[in-house]
Design a protein around this motif. Sequence first.
Motif, mmCIF file in Angstrom:
data_model
loop_
_atom_site.group_PDB
_atom_site.id
_atom_site.type_symbol
_atom_site.label_atom_id
_atom_site.label_comp_id
_atom_site.label_asym_id
_atom_site.label_seq_id
_atom_site.Cartn_x
_atom_site.Cartn_y
_atom_site.Cartn_z
ATOM 1 N N ASP A 171 86.423 -17.836 52.377
ATOM 2 C CA ASP A 171 87.476 -17.145 51.637
ATOM 3 C C ASP A 171 86.980 -15.903 50.914
ATOM 4 O O ASP A 171 87.765 -15.211 50.285
ATOM 5 N N LEU A 172 85.702 -15.633 50.970
ATOM 6 C CA LEU A 172 85.156 -14.495 50.243
ATOM 7 C C LEU A 172 85.244 -13.214 51.066
ATOM 8 O O LEU A 172 85.007 -13.217 52.268
ATOM 9 N N THR A 173 85.583 -12.123 50.395
ATOM 10 C CA THR A 173 85.562 -10.803 51.019
ATOM 11 C C THR A 173 84.152 -10.259 50.891
ATOM 12 O O THR A 173 83.571 -10.274 49.809
ATOM 13 N N GLN A 174 83.608 -9.795 52.011
ATOM 14 C CA GLN A 174 82.247 -9.276 52.041
ATOM 15 C C GLN A 174 82.287 -7.750 52.077
ATOM 16 O O GLN A 174 83.034 -7.169 52.864
ATOM 17 N N VAL A 175 81.466 -7.129 51.248
ATOM 18 C CA VAL A 175 81.368 -5.670 51.226
ATOM 19 C C VAL A 175 79.908 -5.299 51.437
ATOM 20 O O VAL A 175 79.051 -5.637 50.611
ATOM 21 N N GLU A 176 79.633 -4.649 52.562
ATOM 22 C CA GLU A 176 78.261 -4.227 52.838
ATOM 23 C C GLU A 176 78.022 -2.862 52.220
ATOM 24 O O GLU A 176 78.768 -1.905 52.470
ATOM 25 N N LEU A 177 76.994 -2.794 51.396
ATOM 26 C CA LEU A 177 76.620 -1.544 50.743
ATOM 27 C C LEU A 177 75.348 -1.000 51.379
ATOM 28 O O LEU A 177 74.414 -1.756 51.655
ATOM 29 N N VAL A 178 75.351 0.309 51.608
ATOM 30 C CA VAL A 178 74.205 0.987 52.215
ATOM 31 C C VAL A 178 73.801 2.113 51.279
ATOM 32 O O VAL A 178 74.667 2.804 50.726
ATOM 33 N N TRP A 179 72.506 2.308 51.116
ATOM 34 C CA TRP A 179 72.017 3.390 50.275
ATOM 35 C C TRP A 179 70.822 4.039 50.969
ATOM 36 O O TRP A 179 69.710 3.532 50.917
ATOM 37 N N ILE A 180 71.069 5.143 51.646
ATOM 38 C CA ILE A 180 70.005 5.950 52.250
ATOM 39 C C ILE A 180 70.108 7.301 51.557
ATOM 40 O O ILE A 180 71.026 8.084 51.834
ATOM 41 N N GLU A 181 69.201 7.529 50.628
ATOM 42 C CA GLU A 181 69.240 8.688 49.734
ATOM 43 C C GLU A 181 69.603 9.979 50.475
ATOM 44 O O GLU A 181 68.995 10.319 51.487
#
Length: 172
Positions: A21-31
Motif C-alpha cells: 500500500d505504500l507509494t514509492q518515490v525514487e530520488l536521484v542526485w547526480i550533482e
Amino acid sequence: MTGLAAASARPGRALHAPQEDLTQVELVWIEKQIEHWIRFGREVREQVLDRRRRILFFPPGATFALVRWAANEHGTVLSRLDILRAVASGEPCHTLPTVTPGGDILLRVDGWPKVERVLQLIDAVEAIGIDPVDVSPDHWRHVHNRLTAGETPRGYTMQRHRAFLFRRKIGA
C-alpha cells in the motif's frame, strides 16, 4: 532545507501501512545533472540503493512535494514540482516518473519561474507555523489552477487552515 540531506533529516520512520500500500518515490542526485528531492512530506520508510539513489515510502493519503531538476551541457532542461497525495492500492491515480504506482496530483508546475513561486508559497505556509503536509489539498489545487491561468493564488492563512481542520473533523 532542500536536497537529499533535508529529506533524510525528517523523523517518523514507523511503518503505518502494508508494503504493497505504500507509494514509492525514487530520488536521484547526480550533482549538476539530475536532482530529485522531496521538499516536504512524511515518509514512513527509506531504502538507500546507492550513494546517488534512494527510495522513500509514503502511506496512503500522505501529501508530499517532489521536485525534479535536470540539466545538460547547455543548461537546465527540466524544472518541475509536483505536490501529490499518495494513493491506496487499487485507487485510480496519475502516473509520474519515479513515483510507483503514481499519485493524486494536487499541483503540477513546469519551468523554473513557476517552481520558484511554489517554493515561495510553501515557505510562506511554513512561516505562519503550518506544516505544508497538513495544508488542505484544495489549497494546492487552487494554487495549481491560479498559476495555470496566470493569476496570483490566494495565500493560505491560519483561518483557512482552522476551517479545513474543522471541516475534516466533522466529515464534511
